[in-house]
Design a protein around this motif. Structure first.
Motif, PDB file in Angstrom:
ATOM      1  N   LEU A 192      14.664  61.424  53.314  1.00  0.00           N
ATOM      2  CA  LEU A 192      13.301  60.906  53.372  1.00  0.00           C
ATOM      3  C   LEU A 192      12.310  62.030  53.676  1.00  0.00           C
ATOM      4  CD1 LEU A 192      11.285  58.550  53.383  1.00  0.00           C
ATOM      5  CD2 LEU A 192      11.872  58.170  55.796  1.00  0.00           C
ATOM      6  N   GLU A 193      12.658  62.896  54.621  1.00  0.00           N
ATOM      7  CA  GLU A 193      11.788  64.033  54.949  1.00  0.00           C
ATOM      8  C   GLU A 193      11.547  64.894  53.709  1.00  0.00           C
ATOM      9  OE1 GLU A 193      12.964  64.929  59.619  1.00  0.00           O
ATOM     10  OE2 GLU A 193      14.295  65.631  58.016  1.00  0.00           O
ATOM     11  N   LYS A 194      12.589  65.130  52.938  1.00  0.00           N
ATOM     12  CA  LYS A 194      12.474  65.943  51.720  1.00  0.00           C
ATOM     13  C   LYS A 194      11.534  65.289  50.717  1.00  0.00           C
ATOM     14  CE  LYS A 194      15.304  67.759  47.918  1.00  0.00           C
ATOM     15  NZ  LYS A 194      16.690  67.819  47.358  1.00  0.00           N
ATOM     16  N   MET A 195      11.670  63.951  50.543  1.00  0.00           N
ATOM     17  CA  MET A 195      10.850  63.250  49.557  1.00  0.00           C
ATOM     18  C   MET A 195       9.374  63.200  49.979  1.00  0.00           C
ATOM     19  SD  MET A 195      12.943  62.657  47.204  1.00  0.00           S
ATOM     20  CE  MET A 195      14.729  62.609  46.969  1.00  0.00           C
ATOM     21  N   ILE A 236      15.505  56.508  47.648  1.00  0.00           N
ATOM     22  CA  ILE A 236      14.437  56.880  48.569  1.00  0.00           C
ATOM     23  C   ILE A 236      13.245  57.435  47.802  1.00  0.00           C
ATOM     24  CG2 ILE A 236      13.791  58.481  50.418  1.00  0.00           C
ATOM     25  CD1 ILE A 236      16.526  58.020  51.654  1.00  0.00           C
ATOM     26  N   ALA A 237      13.487  58.173  46.721  1.00  0.00           N
ATOM     27  CA  ALA A 237      12.381  58.666  45.897  1.00  0.00           C
ATOM     28  C   ALA A 237      11.563  57.503  45.341  1.00  0.00           C
ATOM     29  CB  ALA A 237      12.917  59.527  44.756  1.00  0.00           C
ATOM     30  N   ALA A 238      12.254  56.458  44.877  1.00  0.00           N
ATOM     31  CA  ALA A 238      11.560  55.279  44.346  1.00  0.00           C
ATOM     32  C   ALA A 238      10.771  54.582  45.441  1.00  0.00           C
ATOM     33  CB  ALA A 238      12.572  54.319  43.720  1.00  0.00           C
ATOM     34  N   PHE A 239      11.355  54.498  46.643  1.00  0.00           N
ATOM     35  CA  PHE A 239      10.649  53.868  47.755  1.00  0.00           C
ATOM     36  C   PHE A 239       9.391  54.638  48.126  1.00  0.00           C
ATOM     37  CE2 PHE A 239       9.612  53.849  52.246  1.00  0.00           C
ATOM     38  CZ  PHE A 239       9.340  52.502  52.444  1.00  0.00           C
ATOM     39  N   VAL A 240       9.499  55.946  48.267  1.00  0.00           N
ATOM     40  CA  VAL A 240       8.357  56.759  48.679  1.00  0.00           C
ATOM     41  C   VAL A 240       7.238  56.663  47.651  1.00  0.00           C
ATOM     42  CG1 VAL A 240       7.562  59.127  49.111  1.00  0.00           C
ATOM     43  CG2 VAL A 240       9.707  58.325  50.116  1.00  0.00           C
ATOM     44  N   SER A 241       7.591  56.684  46.368  1.00  0.00           N
ATOM     45  CA  SER A 241       6.585  56.551  45.314  1.00  0.00           C
ATOM     46  C   SER A 241       5.840  55.223  45.445  1.00  0.00           C
ATOM     47  CB  SER A 241       7.254  56.641  43.943  1.00  0.00           C
ATOM     48  OG  SER A 241       6.322  56.410  42.909  1.00  0.00           O
ATOM     49  N   TRP A 242       6.597  54.140  45.670  1.00  0.00           N
ATOM     50  CA  TRP A 242       5.961  52.827  45.859  1.00  0.00           C
ATOM     51  C   TRP A 242       5.116  52.815  47.122  1.00  0.00           C
ATOM     52  CZ3 TRP A 242       6.716  49.844  50.219  1.00  0.00           C
ATOM     53  CH2 TRP A 242       5.982  48.639  50.239  1.00  0.00           C
ATOM     54  N   TYR A 243       5.659  53.327  48.217  1.00  0.00           N
ATOM     55  CA  TYR A 243       4.980  53.273  49.512  1.00  0.00           C
ATOM     56  C   TYR A 243       3.607  53.936  49.435  1.00  0.00           C
ATOM     57  CZ  TYR A 243       4.053  54.026  54.479  1.00  0.00           C
ATOM     58  OH  TYR A 243       3.471  54.033  55.711  1.00  0.00           O
ATOM     59  N   ALA A 287      14.315  50.215  58.889  1.00  0.00           N
ATOM     60  CA  ALA A 287      14.228  51.624  59.278  1.00  0.00           C
ATOM     61  C   ALA A 287      13.468  52.487  58.274  1.00  0.00           C
ATOM     62  CB  ALA A 287      15.635  52.181  59.489  1.00  0.00           C
ATOM     63  N   LEU A 288      13.769  52.355  56.980  1.00  0.00           N
ATOM     64  CA  LEU A 288      13.154  53.252  56.002  1.00  0.00           C
ATOM     65  C   LEU A 288      11.636  53.128  56.014  1.00  0.00           C
ATOM     66  CD1 LEU A 288      13.589  55.335  53.775  1.00  0.00           C
ATOM     67  CD2 LEU A 288      13.747  53.443  52.142  1.00  0.00           C
ATOM     68  N   PRO A 348      27.535  48.885  42.037  1.00  0.00           N
ATOM     69  CA  PRO A 348      26.321  49.496  42.574  1.00  0.00           C
ATOM     70  C   PRO A 348      26.480  51.018  42.647  1.00  0.00           C
ATOM     71  CG  PRO A 348      26.903  47.549  43.844  1.00  0.00           C
ATOM     72  CD  PRO A 348      28.056  47.812  42.908  1.00  0.00           C
ATOM     73  N   ASN A 349      25.479  51.751  42.160  1.00  0.00           N
ATOM     74  CA  ASN A 349      25.673  53.199  42.037  1.00  0.00           C
ATOM     75  C   ASN A 349      24.426  54.038  42.268  1.00  0.00           C
ATOM     76  OD1 ASN A 349      24.214  52.632  39.752  1.00  0.00           O
ATOM     77  ND2 ASN A 349      25.927  52.888  38.325  1.00  0.00           N
ATOM     78  N   THR A 350      23.346  53.444  42.747  1.00  0.00           N
ATOM     79  CA  THR A 350      22.123  54.220  42.979  1.00  0.00           C
ATOM     80  C   THR A 350      22.308  55.117  44.199  1.00  0.00           C
ATOM     81  OG1 THR A 350      20.796  52.412  42.088  1.00  0.00           O
ATOM     82  CG2 THR A 350      19.648  54.084  43.376  1.00  0.00           C
ATOM     83  N   THR A 351      22.041  56.408  44.045  1.00  0.00           N
ATOM     84  CA  THR A 351      22.172  57.346  45.161  1.00  0.00           C
ATOM     85  C   THR A 351      20.978  57.201  46.111  1.00  0.00           C
ATOM     86  OG1 THR A 351      20.958  59.137  44.059  1.00  0.00           O
ATOM     87  CG2 THR A 351      23.335  58.979  43.627  1.00  0.00           C
ATOM     88  N   ILE A 352      21.143  57.688  47.345  1.00  0.00           N
ATOM     89  CA  ILE A 352      20.020  57.597  48.280  1.00  0.00           C
ATOM     90  C   ILE A 352      18.861  58.483  47.822  1.00  0.00           C
ATOM     91  CG2 ILE A 352      21.339  56.842  50.281  1.00  0.00           C
ATOM     92  CD1 ILE A 352      21.071  59.772  51.329  1.00  0.00           C
TER      93      ILE A 352
END
Length: 339
Positions: free
Chosen positions: A277-280, A323-330, A193-194, A315-319
């Motif tokens: 995700l929209e915010k990022m 999501i910020a890390a994902f968007v940067s990579w994407y 989905a992401l 496990p403690n990573t917030t969304i």
């Protein structure tokens, strides 16, 4: 213990991240992957390119190729095997069930047989939160029965757990099953989905929101998954001496067998996930609301008490962080920076 670990699904999302961590820790990684075309093979090869190292060897082999798999075990003689290869996807299992039987059952048998006959000390293997199926008692606990899967994918993962227990009982093979809860992050799968949401929003296309957005998921950042797996390579499952056959605990055994949930233990609504995700990205999504899909579930929530107790990791990573890390990579990946 040798520093050689065999990782299947090495070009896959989780397999790539686990292998990168192991290489950074000084291990020799023997990677296996079929590079099938379930999704873009260019992404898989791009992941492999990130793993280039004198301590990394790659074999392009499908798990169901028994002779070739056995030859790799004979040649490499790993002490630990981390089996992350599988035909993934709940929905695709409805369309192409044979792929799941071949990869997830026949392939798993070839791996566990390789472990049995070649001196492997521990098999760590991917299961899935989908095994909880029709269960509704939250949070999902590995100590509860999982007898009602709702997809063939889930049924194949449940079968892996049962086969693993049998081998732990019969042959003393130490096995550890990992029930992953909606893993996301950089280098993720395009069918999840992401990735699909980000691609659609950036390219001004609508996104499909199932069950009209009324979904809760225990979204788990990939770095937390990697840390969990790495710590489990540093320990070994042992028999539960207090295991009671009259009140059997599904997560443990008299054999050296364990099953863990790997999740963030904090369910997030799908709509909050999308809004983050929209915010990022800085752009609002056009949404098409649809009913629940066959084989899907409305909510997942992981009980990770056993993982915390046995690995001293939560496990403690917030969304927001994930999501910020994902968007940067994407963005970098699609600009060709990481290809």
């Amino acid at each position: 213990m040798t520093n050689k670990i065999l990782v299947t699904g090495v070009a896959g999302f989780i397999g790539f991240h686990v292998s990168k961590r192991l290489l950074n820790e000084g291990y020799t990684v023997i990677g296996i992957d079929s590079i099938n075309d379930y999704y873009d093979v260019n992404l898989k090869y791009a992941r492999l390119a990130q793993l280039e190292s004198p301590n990394f060897r790659f074999y392009k082999v499908a798990l169901e190729e028994k002779t070739l798999i056995n030859n790799i075990f004979e040649k490499e003689k790993p002490t630990i095997v981390i089996n992350l290869a599988a035909q993934a996807g709940v929905r695709y299992s409805i369309e192409n069930p044979d792929a799941y039987i071949q990869s997830n059952i026949v392939g798993f048998m070839n791996i566990i047989e390789g472990c049995r006959y070649h001196g492997v000390e521990q098999l760590i293997y991917a299961s899935s939160s989908s095994v909880y199926g029709a269960n509704q008692k939250m949070p999902f606990s590995p100590h509860e029965s999982t007898e009602h899967p709702l997809s063939l994918y889930a049924a194949t993962k449940k079968s892996n757990e049962m086969i693993a227990h049998t081998y732990s009982h019969l042959f003393g093979l130490k096995t550890t099953g990992l029930r992953f809860f909606t893993v996301y992050g950089p280098w993720g799968r395009p069918d999840m989905a992401l990735f699909q949401f980000a691609d659609a929003i950036i390219n001004d296309k609508p996104i499909k929101v199932f069950n009209n957005g009324d979904m809760l998921r225990d979204f788990t950042f990939v770095d937390d998954v990697v840390e969990s797996i790495y710590r489990l390579t540093q320990t070994e499952p042992s028999p539960n001496e207090s295991w009671d056959a009259l009140q059997p605990d599904p997560a443990t055994s008299k054999a050296p067998y364990r099953v863990y949930n790997i999740g963030n233990h904090s369910p997030v609504s799908l709509m909050d996930y999308i809004s983050t995700l929209e915010k990022m990205i800085g752009k609002e999504a056009e949404k098409i609301f649809l009913p629940m899909q066959a084989g899907d579930v409305q909510k997942t929530h992981a009980d990770v008490d056993d993982l915390i107790r046995d690995t001293d990791f939560k496990p403690n990573t917030t969304i927001e962080q994930g999501i910020a890390a994902f968007v940067s990579w994407y963005i970098k990946y699609n600009e060709g920076v990481l290809k």
